[in-house]
Design a protein around this motif. Structure first.
Motif: not given
Length: 393
Positions: A358-359, A90-91, A331-332, A350-354
């Motif tokens: 949120i993204g 998330i960046s 959207v950030h 799927a490796a980073t579901p959170i």
């Protein structure tokens, strides 16, 4: 007699951000233009010295943008092909693009759902013999747990390249981000808390690293005497101009006032949003407000996470309806592993579901020093009204 709605002027549009440049700054830019020295020169040197003083005397070098600062930080740390760098999904995609750009491999670790920064508790499991560095991002200006970050780096003998693009003015235990640590990168792009329109700076550990960074920012050049020069490393063209630097010098003077105003607006959001949701009878909807940490964050942005599973509307439609009400949003950021470039390289969402969840649902609300107090309540009421209109039955 009720007002004639047809003649009621529309409310002014509130963008999600707006830079502030006063007349003194504009006049200073004019003076630089009149001087005839508009590229890197005395104002850049003055700005770098002022930044060094701000960061407690650490060496600082400025660059054309915040992407260049991260790229050159990786080069200074001698990170390249075969190396891995752990970072967050998330960046702004520049964070991972620069890792690819030097030939290294980004390794994404999922985020903490509360801070929305990289989950440091999951970093150790992602470290391999190829791992050379951790590149955390301080989303919306909120730092990670710096004690934990540097304990990890020490334990595994890793460099830390802090993507503090959004965190100029943020602190950790009353220490300015950038005044301690390893390599710390900041952006001065137009929407940042301190803006040079475009630009960035890198805080380094010693003069040797600073001199190497200077080489990388201007074609690897080393000057020897009046007419002698040599090129010892492969550099680029990433220098900051005096025009940008003089803007930064004036912005630095206003930074305390900017920070105080951002904090005040954030406090108002924390009160206004729950009240607006309550007034609309939708307080059961969780917007996952940011960490209410007023001593560490610089409040670069204020974000909510839309409860899309409880709405019959997309994020894009929410943004459209808010725009029609005179409110800009952003959207950030989308989860980086959803982008085609990264999908083609084998990264799995799927490796980073959170981060994926949120993204998909995060929404940035307006926050900038020029906002009026009434703007916050107007935004909160508009958001609550739009969400109420789209509740699932």
């Amino acid at each position: 007699m009720p007002a004639d709605k047809s003649t009621t002027p529309p409310l002014p549009f509130i963008p999600f951000t707006r830079p502030h440049f006063d007349e003194a700054t504009i006049e200073a830019v004019s003076e630089v233009l009149r001087s005839g020295w508009v590229t890197s020169g005395p104002k850049l040197a003055e700005f770098e010295a002022a930044l060094s003083a701000y960061f407690g005397g650490r060496p600082v070098r400025c660059f054309a943008n915040g992407t260049a600062t991260m790229k050159i930080a990786l080069q200074v740390a001698d990170i390249g092909p075969g190396d891995e760098v752990i970072t967050t999904p998330i960046s702004w995609v520049a964070t991972s693009n620069v890792i690819l750009g030097v030939g290294a491999t980004p390794v994404f670790v999922d985020i903490d759902p509360v801070t929305r920064n990289i989950d440091l508790n999951k970093v150790a499991a992602a470290i391999t013999p190829k791992t050379r560095a951790i590149m955390p991002v301080y989303l919306a200006g909120l730092p990670v747990n710096m004690d934990q970050l540097y304990a990890l780096a020490k334990q595994f003998n890793l460099r830390v390249i802090e993507d503090a693009a959004q965190a100029f003015g943020s602190t950790w235990k009353n220490q300015k981000i950038g005044s301690f640590g390893d390599l710390v990168s900041f952006s001065f792009q137009a929407n940042k808390n301190l803006s040079t329109v475009e630009g960035g700076c890198l805080v380094l550990n010693n003069i040797e690293e600073a001199q190497l960074a200077e080489k990388f920012r201007l074609q690897g050049l080393t000057r020897t005497g009046m007419d002698g020069m040599d090129v010892t490393v492969l550099g680029g063209k990433d220098n900051l101009t005096d025009l940008n630097a003089v803007i930064g010098l004036h912005q630095l003077k206003h930074l305390p006032a900017f920070q105080a105003r951002r904090t005040a607006l954030a406090r108002q959001y924390f009160a206004a949003i729950p009240q607006a949701m309550k007034d609309a009878n939708i307080e059961h909807l969780a917007l996952e407000l940011a960490v209410e940490n007023f001593t560490e964050s610089n409040w670069h942005m204020f974000q909510v996470v839309l409860p899309l599973d409880q709405l019959n509307v997309s994020r894009a439609q929410v943004m459209t309806e808010l725009k029609e009400l005179g409110i800009g949003t952003g959207v950030h950021y989308p989860c980086i592993t959803t982008f085609a470039l990264y999908q083609e390289r084998g990264y799995a969402v799927a490796a980073t579901p959170i981060a994926e969840r949120i993204g998909r649902a995060i929404l940035t609300l307006p926050l900038f020093p020029g906002m009026a107090d009434d703007d916050v309540s107007r935004i909160a009421k508009a958001l609550a009204g739009v969400l109420k209109n789209h509740l699932k039955p």
